[in-house]
Write an enzyme that holds these catalytic residues in place. Sequence first.
Site: not given
Length: 393
Positions: A262, A273, A360
């Site tokens: 891009r 950065q 879970e």
Amino acid sequence: MSAFALTGEQRAYVRQVREVAVAELVPLAERGVEGTVNRPLLAAMGRHGLLARLFGGTGRSAAAMELCLLRETLAEVCTDAETALALQALGSYPFVLFGTDEIAARYSDGVAAGTVVASFALSEAEAGSDAAALALRAEPDGDGWRLTGEKTWISNAPEADVYTVFARTTPHARARGITAFVVPGDAAGLSGEHLDMLAPHALGRLTFDGVRVSAADVLGEVDGGFKVAMRTLDVLRPSVGAFAVGMAQAALDAALSHTTRRQAFGGPLSDQQAVSHLLAEMATRVAASRLLVYAAAAAHDAGEPPDQLTRQAAMAKLFATESAQYVVDTAIQLHGARALQRGHLLERLYRDVRAPRIYEGASEVQRTIIGRSLVQAEIARHENARADTRQEG
């Protein structure tokens, strides 16, 4: 070399699973109906031997490391296939680990072939994280019991061919009064409905109207069902982390591909950065998650003490699922609005990644398990030290 570097055989296995997933499982998943059991997908996984890898032999579950590699690889390519496999494991491990030879023989081959759909029926509306608060009643009836009540958020319900059902056999006894039963999906008095969930997987509600079960349908011991549930979850918990690692890796790969291609602000987006720091954080969390998952799996396969296994598995699930949520969310932020379009890889991952932080054992439960284990270990260390001092004196 890393302590958890894959062997040549393991790398070959991962490549094989990926090839099958890309060539055959993804198209079948795309043709499935959201929120229902995809039987053609299960059958294909059975033909390729993927479901059979859930079982390490008669009366045994798969090696934890192998299961983690299988789930991680499938999750990178096809979350539908990964979820279908995981639900088969969750539904069948109780009768593989605790069932009689007759029960295991009745269902295991079909589960491995993808022709028998299994389900784990533990959760209730008022008994989610507090699994010991089950209200589904198992009332004595001759040499068996009658099950009455409801289960909700149940995998593969109401379409499963066999359910592992946890019911209360002794009132007011919490964890000590629960029994696990095998219940056929076509049992008289059993009905259900689908639930419309954020992630489009097969989940439903079950109603038990005097469903008859016999003494031969008990898994383990009467009033020993909580052990069946916890043992099953302990076996699978590291591999939930592996599922999360696979999703996170897919999101990281997508973010790297997008940001290096891009063009923005006069160059690749990855030159910014702020973007490169996000990519670094994402990659670090994925790598750390993978190491925790592999360490927990290796500890399980090495037969380390149960208390240590439980703590390591909880750490792996906690960190991997929380990290996956961060990585997927950050990948979406880097992509922008395009990632929120229906059908985009990250849009699907965003829906899929949320549930593993709950099922879970929610993240809060994992923190409780870890903290309690650490405190108990420290208390035991002090007691052993005092005992040694008394012996020396």
